[in-house]
Design a protein around this motif. Structure first.
Motif, mmCIF file in Angstrom:
data_model
loop_
_atom_site.group_PDB
_atom_site.id
_atom_site.type_symbol
_atom_site.label_atom_id
_atom_site.label_comp_id
_atom_site.label_asym_id
_atom_site.label_seq_id
_atom_site.Cartn_x
_atom_site.Cartn_y
_atom_site.Cartn_z
ATOM 1 N N ALA A 1 0.896 -0.844 0.207
ATOM 2 C CA ALA A 1 0.092 -0.347 0.277
ATOM 3 C C ALA A 1 0.982 1.300 0.030
ATOM 4 O O ALA A 1 0.784 2.173 -0.654
ATOM 5 N N ALA A 2 2.018 1.155 0.752
ATOM 6 C CA ALA A 2 2.908 2.712 0.977
ATOM 7 C C ALA A 2 3.080 2.643 -0.393
ATOM 8 O O ALA A 2 3.529 3.474 -1.054
ATOM 9 N N ILE A 3 3.162 1.862 -1.344
ATOM 10 C CA ILE A 3 5.310 1.452 -2.183
ATOM 11 C C ILE A 3 3.346 2.244 -3.354
ATOM 12 O O ILE A 3 4.201 3.248 -4.020
ATOM 13 N N PHE A 4 2.192 2.135 -3.933
ATOM 14 C CA PHE A 4 1.772 2.116 -4.539
ATOM 15 C C PHE A 4 0.957 3.379 -4.145
ATOM 16 O O PHE A 4 0.872 4.387 -5.380
ATOM 17 N N LEU A 5 1.117 4.159 -2.982
ATOM 18 C CA LEU A 5 1.203 5.696 -2.666
ATOM 19 C C LEU A 5 1.924 6.362 -2.983
ATOM 20 O O LEU A 5 1.725 7.248 -3.874
#
Length: 188
Positions: A169-173
């Motif tokens: 999720a952090a990578i996507f954000l």
């Protein structure tokens, strides 16, 4: 061909903490035919990815390059936001009696319909390489499905899914924000 690897990586990361992988593990234990269940789940993901890629290819001529980048940014941010909370437990489809291939094929297809992996395939396909987007997303989801089926429900539960989901999720954000700012020409 540029979108094959990103589609693979996005799908694999998205599927790690998602319900279709858990359902694949559950069904692999239920039917005791791990490879059959994994292949059926992979085919289900493939069908969904092809539908998403067809949609992306349909809108591609309507989008400028900046709009295509912005679509990918929106998909990434949406994937990141949905990855921040734990997904609801998957239905175990205990009443479905379509066998070790039919049950996972239909159940995973229904469960994965419209999830973030397909949104990624749609957005990447809108860049003009629809079949590579579909192939990459399918292969990424298949890799996770095979791992989930081979581990089974108990083994899959031991994988640090929460940490993987939050990391993805952090990578996507971050990627979505960077790509979005670039699409809006707010960065150099």
């Amino acid at each position: 061909m540029e979108v094959l690897v990103p589609a693979f990586l996005l799908a694999a990361l998205a599927q790690l903490g998602d319900r279709p992988a858990l359902l694949t593990a559950v069904l692999a234990d239920r039917f005791e035919r791990r490879l059959t269940v994994a292949l059926a789940a992979g085919l289900a993901h493939g069908m969904g990815s092809v539908l998403a890629a067809l949609g992306g290819a349909a809108v591609a001529p309507l989008l400028t390059p900046e709009a295509q980048s912005l679509l990918l940014a929106v998909a990434l941010v949406a994937g990141g936001v949905t990855g921040l909370w734990r997904p609801a437990p998957a239905n175990r489809y205990e009443r479905w009696r379509f066998g070790s291939f039919g049950t996972p094929l239909l159940a995973v297809f229904v469960l994965a319909l419209g999830e973030q992996t397909q949104f990624f395939a749609f957005a990447l396909a809108a860049s003009g390489e629809a079949w590579f987007a579909a192939a990459g997303a399918t292969l990424g989801a298949l890799a996770v499905a095979v791992a989930a089926a081979m581990l089974g429900e108990a083994g899959w539960a031991r994988v640090p899914l929460r940490a993987l989901r939050l990391g993805a999720a952090a990578i996507f954000l971050v990627a979505g924000i960077v790509i979005g700012l670039g699409a809006l020409r707010l960065t150099g």
